[in-house]
Design an enzyme around this catalytic site. Structure first.
Site, PDB file in Angstrom:
ATOM      1  N   HIS A 121       0.871  -1.183   0.000  1.00 45.29           N
ATOM      2  CA  HIS A 121       0.000   0.000   0.000  1.00 45.29           C
ATOM      3  C   HIS A 121       0.908   1.233   0.000  1.00 45.29           C
ATOM      4  O   HIS A 121       2.012   1.193   0.542  1.00 45.29           O
ATOM      5  CB  HIS A 121      -0.834  -0.052   1.290  1.00 45.29           C
ATOM      6  CG  HIS A 121      -1.918   0.950   1.409  1.00 45.29           C
ATOM      7  ND1 HIS A 121      -1.698   2.231   1.839  1.00 45.29           N
ATOM      8  CD2 HIS A 121      -3.255   0.850   1.192  1.00 45.29           C
ATOM      9  CE1 HIS A 121      -2.847   2.882   1.880  1.00 45.29           C
ATOM     10  NE2 HIS A 121      -3.812   2.068   1.494  1.00 45.29           N
ATOM     11  N   ASP A 198       2.771  -4.803   8.143  1.00 45.98           N
ATOM     12  CA  ASP A 198       1.557  -4.019   7.945  1.00 45.98           C
ATOM     13  C   ASP A 198       0.397  -5.004   8.066  1.00 45.98           C
ATOM     14  O   ASP A 198       0.135  -5.791   7.156  1.00 45.98           O
ATOM     15  CB  ASP A 198       1.586  -3.350   6.563  1.00 45.98           C
ATOM     16  CG  ASP A 198       0.260  -2.653   6.242  1.00 45.98           C
ATOM     17  OD1 ASP A 198      -0.713  -2.821   7.004  1.00 45.98           O
ATOM     18  OD2 ASP A 198       0.205  -1.954   5.212  1.00 45.98           O
ATOM     19  N   CYS A 362      -4.709   2.536  -3.707  1.00 41.09           N
ATOM     20  CA  CYS A 362      -3.478   3.004  -3.042  1.00 41.09           C
ATOM     21  C   CYS A 362      -2.329   2.038  -3.248  1.00 41.09           C
ATOM     22  O   CYS A 362      -1.528   1.798  -2.337  1.00 41.09           O
ATOM     23  CB  CYS A 362      -3.692   3.236  -1.547  1.00 41.09           C
ATOM     24  SG  CYS A 362      -4.899   4.495  -1.200  1.00 41.09           S
TER      25      CYS A 362
HETATM   26  N1  PMP Z   1      -2.026  -0.809   4.614  1.00 39.47           N
HETATM   27  C1  PMP Z   1      -2.971  -1.540   4.012  1.00 39.47           C
HETATM   28  C2  PMP Z   1      -2.634  -2.905   3.535  1.00 39.47           C
HETATM   29  C3  PMP Z   1      -4.248  -1.014   3.850  1.00 39.47           C
HETATM   30  O1  PMP Z   1      -5.181  -1.750   3.237  1.00 39.47           O
HETATM   31  C4  PMP Z   1      -4.538   0.272   4.325  1.00 39.47           C
HETATM   32  C5  PMP Z   1      -5.904   0.893   4.161  1.00 39.47           C
HETATM   33  N2  PMP Z   1      -6.467   0.727   2.897  1.00 39.47           N
HETATM   34  C6  PMP Z   1      -3.518   0.992   4.957  1.00 39.47           C
HETATM   35  C7  PMP Z   1      -2.284   0.424   5.083  1.00 39.47           C
HETATM   36  C8  PMP Z   1      -3.739   2.380   5.493  1.00 39.47           C
HETATM   37  O2  PMP Z   1      -4.611   2.331   6.575  1.00 39.47           O
HETATM   38  P1  PMP Z   1      -5.219   3.682   7.167  1.00 39.47           P
HETATM   39  O3  PMP Z   1      -5.809   4.413   6.017  1.00 39.47           O
HETATM   40  O4  PMP Z   1      -6.252   3.209   8.138  1.00 39.47           O
HETATM   41  O5  PMP Z   1      -4.114   4.419   7.823  1.00 39.47           O
END
Ligand code: PMP
Length: 403
Positions: A121, A198, A362
């Site tokens: 991400h 993560d 993302c």
């Molecule tokens: N890492 C992963 C794998 C995610 O799916 C996400 C959210 N889509 C995030 C990080 C970021 O999380 P947040 O927007 O809650 O900070």
């Protein structure tokens, strides 16, 4: 698992969209909240609210007990050794930024290397790039095969004497791949390198035991596991957190301040500058208790059933391309049909009451690897049903026929 009973705990699932019953399949972005989580927020504002840690008065002590009790709930949930290892943040993104900034400052110099993966991400890419701009570190990337599985031989080859840390997701938010993180952590440790996980997409769907994984750091968000927005967790082994400098300065994170010299608070407070979202942490603990009450293994089994049931039917649709066919996969399906644009498919499914995500999720470097600009993504939660999968499949067929 009684899905209909569970659905009654989520009032939003009863609503309609464009006159159609809502079919919510965007759980990868955020999950809906059960009644007790929402009520925990109003209850605390109405009957307890006071700033934590600082007050001698009754309400402040009660609020502090709730807040610190929530830290204990999180500790138990991921089997950390101590609440000193549980830092509250705003979410996964802030957690990764905290660790990158702090670890980078203390342990990385120009030419040092971090290993990430091609499926990360943006929140596990861009903070490293910011560190790269500041310090001249190098970012190395683990590749994957066409099924969306990381290549472990290539991973091992990336380690050099300059490798300082590995930072990789446990479950892909696009491909659904469940990475063999325990094995990858063991490889990193063999090279004397710490590992950051993560866990944003694993915590809601599978058991995550930090001691069993032997993870050095894990980060996740409450809102993806039926909790409130604006709360996240950094877990770190105490021996690591002790050695890391604070991320932000301010109240709560100090022992003693003078203009000559300031000393910092003990863990975990060293990393929690300012008033924390103590209302959010109470609600988050309620969400974790709720998940525990249903059983994460039951949730995983149900979502696995939905994944297989949906995949089987979707594969029958002419022109269907599913991205991510790892042997070990969670409840996420990314797809495209023929040359229908992901945005068009998403918009038309929405008109049928079906909430899916479209775009790059993302993960633009992953999109480049897949050779597409974006996909449509359906992602399951504990309350989704077989009938909702039928509605999705019928919806995709209907949209496909329109083109
Ligand atoms: N890492 C992963 C794998 C995610 O799916 C996400 C959210 N889509 C995030 C990080 C970021 O999380 P947040 O927007 O809650 O900070």
């Amino acid at each position: 698992m009684d899905i209909q009973r569970i659905r009654q705990d989520f009032p939003i699932l009863d609503r309609t969209v464009y006159g159609k019953p809502l079919v919510y399949l965007d759980n990868g972005a955020t999950t809906q909240k059960p009644r007790m989580v929402v009520e925990a927020i109003t209850d605390e504002y109405y009957s307890v609210n006071a700033n934590v840690h600082r007050g001698v008065h009754y309400l402040s002590q009660q609020a502090t007990e709730l807040h610190e009790g929530s830290r204990e709930t999180v500790r138990r949930y991921i089997n950390a050794r101590s609440t000193s290892e549980i830092i509250f943040t705003r979410g996964t993104t802030e957690g990764i930024n905290l660790l990158v900034a702090s670890f980078g400052q203390e342990f990385m110099q120009e030419g040092d290397e971090v290993i990430i993966s091609v499926m990360e991400h943006h929140s596990n890419i861009v903070p490293w790039q910011l560190l790269q701009a500041r310090k001249g570190i190098k970012i190395k990337v683990v590749p994957m095969n066409d099924k969306g599985e990381l290549l472990l031989d290539e991973y091992e080859k990336l380690f050099t004497e300059r490798t300082k840390i590995v930072s990789i997701m446990q479950v892909s938010n696009v491909l659904g791949t469940i990475n063999p993180i325990k094995e990858m952590i063991a490889t990193a440790h063999k090279h004397g390198v710490p590992f950051m996980v993560d866990a944003a997409q694993s915590i809601p769907h599978m058991k995550v035991d930090v001691q069993d994984l032997d993870a050095d750091f894990i980060v996740f968000s409450a809102h993806k596991v039926y909790g409130p927005t604006g709360i996240g967790v950094v877990y770190g082994k105490e021996e690591w957190l002790d050695r890391l400098p604070p991320y932000q300065g301010g109240g709560e994170m100090i022992k003693q301040v003078s203009f000559e010299k300031t000393t910092f608070a003990d863990l975990p407070f060293k990393f929690e500058a300012g008033t924390p979202d103590y209302i959010g942490t109470t609600a988050f603990a309620k969400a974790l208790d709720y998940v525990k009450g249903i059983g994460i293994e039951n949730i995983a089994a149900h979502e696995h059933f939905l994944l297989e049931y949906a995949t089987e039917q979707m594969k029958e649709i002419p022109g269907m391309r599913i991205f991510g066919e790892a042997a070990n996969k969670g409840g996420v399906i990314s797809f495209l049909v023929g040359d229908i644009h992901h945005f068009d498919m998403g918009t038309l499914l929405d008109r049928l009451g079906i909430a899916v995500r479209t775009g790059h999720h993302c993960a633009q470097p992953l999109m480049q690897r897949l050779g597409v600009e974006g996909t449509i993504r359906a992602s399951f939660g504990m309350y989704n049903t077989r009938e909702e999968v039928d509605t999705l499949v019928a919806g995709i067929k209907r949209v496909s026929q329109m083109f």
